[in-house]
Design a protein around this motif. Structure first.
Motif, short mmCIF file in Angstrom:
data_model
loop_
_atom_site.label_atom_id
_atom_site.label_comp_id
_atom_site.label_asym_id
_atom_site.label_seq_id
_atom_site.Cartn_x
_atom_site.Cartn_y
_atom_site.Cartn_z
N LEU A 217 0.88 -1.35 -0.10
CA LEU A 217 -0.06 -0.04 -0.02
C LEU A 217 0.81 1.40 -0.01
O LEU A 217 0.32 2.30 -0.29
N HIS A 218 2.12 1.15 0.41
CA HIS A 218 3.28 2.25 0.35
C HIS A 218 4.48 1.94 0.52
O HIS A 218 4.63 0.59 0.55
N GLU A 219 5.27 2.73 -0.05
CA GLU A 219 6.77 2.30 0.09
C GLU A 219 7.37 2.83 1.23
O GLU A 219 8.57 2.56 1.68
N SER A 220 6.93 4.07 1.70
CA SER A 220 7.54 4.66 3.01
C SER A 220 7.81 3.46 3.96
O SER A 220 7.03 2.87 4.53
N PRO A 221 9.01 3.74 4.70
CA PRO A 221 9.27 2.92 5.75
C PRO A 221 8.35 3.15 7.12
O PRO A 221 9.17 3.88 8.03
N LEU A 222 7.24 2.94 7.28
CA LEU A 222 6.53 3.38 8.48
C LEU A 222 6.66 2.55 9.62
O LEU A 222 6.94 1.41 9.57
N ASP A 223 6.75 3.28 10.95
CA ASP A 223 6.93 2.29 11.76
C ASP A 223 5.98 2.67 12.85
O ASP A 223 5.79 3.71 13.68
N LYS A 224 4.86 1.86 13.00
CA LYS A 224 3.59 2.03 13.88
C LYS A 224 3.01 3.55 13.78
O LYS A 224 2.94 4.21 14.85
N PRO A 225 2.51 4.02 12.80
CA PRO A 225 1.98 5.44 12.50
C PRO A 225 0.83 5.44 13.31
O PRO A 225 -0.21 4.50 13.55
N HIS A 226 0.45 6.62 13.88
CA HIS A 226 -0.52 6.81 14.75
C HIS A 226 -1.83 7.62 13.79
O HIS A 226 -2.89 7.60 14.33
N ARG A 227 -1.38 8.70 13.26
CA ARG A 227 -2.31 9.28 12.33
C ARG A 227 -1.85 9.29 10.79
O ARG A 227 -0.90 9.69 10.65
N ILE A 228 -2.83 9.07 9.91
CA ILE A 228 -2.50 8.95 8.55
C ILE A 228 -3.69 9.54 7.87
O ILE A 228 -4.84 9.66 8.01
N LEU A 229 -2.91 10.32 6.87
CA LEU A 229 -4.12 11.12 5.93
C LEU A 229 -3.88 10.65 4.58
O LEU A 229 -3.03 10.75 3.89
N ASP A 230 -5.33 10.34 3.75
CA ASP A 230 -5.38 10.21 2.42
C ASP A 230 -6.01 11.41 1.80
O ASP A 230 -7.10 11.49 1.98
N ILE A 231 -5.03 12.20 0.85
CA ILE A 231 -6.12 13.30 0.11
C ILE A 231 -6.15 12.64 -1.08
O ILE A 231 -5.85 11.99 -1.78
N GLY A 232 -7.70 13.27 -1.61
CA GLY A 232 -7.93 12.78 -2.60
C GLY A 232 -8.47 11.32 -2.69
O GLY A 232 -8.13 10.61 -3.49
N THR A 233 -9.35 11.12 -1.52
CA THR A 233 -9.21 9.37 -1.12
C THR A 233 -10.46 8.82 -2.09
O THR A 233 -10.30 7.38 -2.03
N GLY A 234 -11.08 9.52 -2.79
CA GLY A 234 -12.22 8.91 -3.73
C GLY A 234 -13.12 8.11 -3.03
O GLY A 234 -13.95 8.55 -2.02
N THR A 235 -12.95 6.66 -3.21
CA THR A 235 -14.08 5.88 -2.73
C THR A 235 -13.59 5.37 -1.36
O THR A 235 -14.07 4.82 -0.49
N GLY A 236 -12.21 5.89 -1.08
CA GLY A 236 -11.66 5.73 0.22
C GLY A 236 -11.24 4.28 0.35
O GLY A 236 -10.86 3.79 1.72
N ILE A 237 -11.03 3.36 -0.40
CA ILE A 237 -10.74 2.06 -0.51
C ILE A 237 -9.32 1.93 0.11
O ILE A 237 -8.91 0.97 0.84
N TRP A 238 -8.15 2.91 -0.34
CA TRP A 238 -7.00 2.74 0.33
C TRP A 238 -6.89 3.14 1.62
O TRP A 238 -6.27 2.27 2.35
N ALA A 239 -7.75 4.06 2.09
CA ALA A 239 -7.82 4.49 3.45
C ALA A 239 -8.33 3.40 4.41
O ALA A 239 -7.84 2.99 5.29
N ILE A 240 -9.27 2.51 3.73
CA ILE A 240 -9.69 1.52 4.49
C ILE A 240 -8.83 0.22 4.69
O ILE A 240 -8.90 -0.17 5.74
N ASP A 241 -8.23 0.07 3.54
CA ASP A 241 -7.08 -0.90 3.68
C ASP A 241 -6.16 -0.42 4.61
O ASP A 241 -5.41 -1.56 5.40
#
Length: 329
Positions: free
Chosen positions: A80-104
């Protein structure tokens, strides 16, 4: 170089994929019950202005966006991403569309609160408890506080971004030091390695007009290096860039690329019209009949198994300096 499946080369007099065993038909979808702006038989966003976003928002487009998301998972090896995330607490999806990426993402990171914003409220009501959606225009001043997010993501937003400097400034301001931004964009360019795409190819002609429309709008198509430079100019560090191929049709020999190509062709069934009609008529001033004919020719070329075309997708990410304050950027 992508290698062509030998079965696709058989019977060159036959143009359609059905002749080699691939069913590429799709069913039509019902219209949305919501009332926005209607043009050319499609529903478009209107709340923030008709030129904010030129893609439809109807159920047909929502279905295409969900298909596109699944194709992107396949293109990017299910990441879903390439960024090396480590237990993120808050995530924002700009232009989320149907929201399917945010849901995943909410499913993948149950410890995080995931927020998706979009111009149109087309997201589902039933979502994970740690996911929510807001109607907002990312090109305006953001209402989020400084240092709110650990990860900010945007995919296929370039056609709606009129000021990248402003957008990335807001992303930087609202991101925690050490947080990541990641952008994923379609190249809006067709490629071919074996000479089967000629200059008059219907899909190439369509794509050239689409690029012209975006440039005229002041929203030029993305390039890998320019995307990297945007992040670096905004003050992000440790910027990384990635490139992936998206075949148009199931012509590649490689099994994974063949699946991507089949999904891409399904995406074209409605996506070509979605991307083209409003851009051609509103921005380039074409008559609807000519715009429709360009879309029809593009789809015909996409369906032709003798044309071995592919597009590219770009992913870039960068990190906000760990010691940075808003006043430092």
């Amino acid at each position: 170089m992508l290698e062509v499946d030998p079965s696709v080369l058989e019977r060159p007099d036959d143009e359609d994929y059905d002749s080699v065993g691939y069913n590429t038909s799709t069913a039509s979808l019902s219209s949305s019950v919501h009332q926005y702006l209607f043009e050319h038989g499609r529903r478009y966003h209107a709340y923030y202005g008709p030129d904010k976003y030129l893609m439809p928002t109807d159920e047909k487009e929502q279905d295409r966006l969900d298909l596109h998301h699944e194709m992107m998972r396949l293109v990017w090896d299910d990441k879903l991403h390439e960024s090396p995330l480590d237990k993120p607490h808050r995530i924002l999806d700009i232009g989320t569309g149907t929201g399917i990426w945010a849901i995943d993402m909410a499913d993948q990171y149950p410890m995080a609160e995931v927020i998706g914003t979009d111009l149109s409220p087309i997201q589902p009501d039933w979502v994970p408890a740690n996911c929510r959606f807001e109607v907002d225009d990312a090109m305006l001043e953001w209402t989020f506080k400084d240092g709110t997010f650990d990860f900010i993501h945007g995919r296929d937003i370039c056609s709606g971004v009129s000021d990248w400097d402003h957008l990335l400034s807001e992303i930087m301001r609202c991101m925690n030091p050490g947080g990541y931004v990641e952008l994923c964009e379609y190249s809006i360019t067709l490629n071919c390695d074996d000479g089967t795409m000629k200059p008059d190819n219907g899909f190439k002609v369509y794509t050239d007009y689409l690029r012209e429309a975006m440039i005229k709008m002041g929203r030029p198509p993305p390039e890998l290096e320019s995307m990297k430079m945007l992040l670096e100019k905004a003050g992000f560090e440790d910027v990384h860039a990635f490139e992936a191929k998206e075949p148009v049709g199931p012509w590649p020999k490689d099994a994974r690329q063949k699946r991507i190509g089949a999904m891409s062709l399904l995406n074209c069934e409605t996506g070509i019209e979605s991307y083209g009609i409003a851009a051609f008529t509103r921005i380039l001033g074409m008559e609807a009949e000519k715009a429709r004919s360009l879309c029809d020719a593009a789809l015909s070329a996409a369906r032709n198994k003798n044309y071995h075309m592919y597009a590219k997708y770009y992913r870039v990410y960068g990190r906000k300096p760990k010691g940075a304050e808003v006043s430092d950027i």
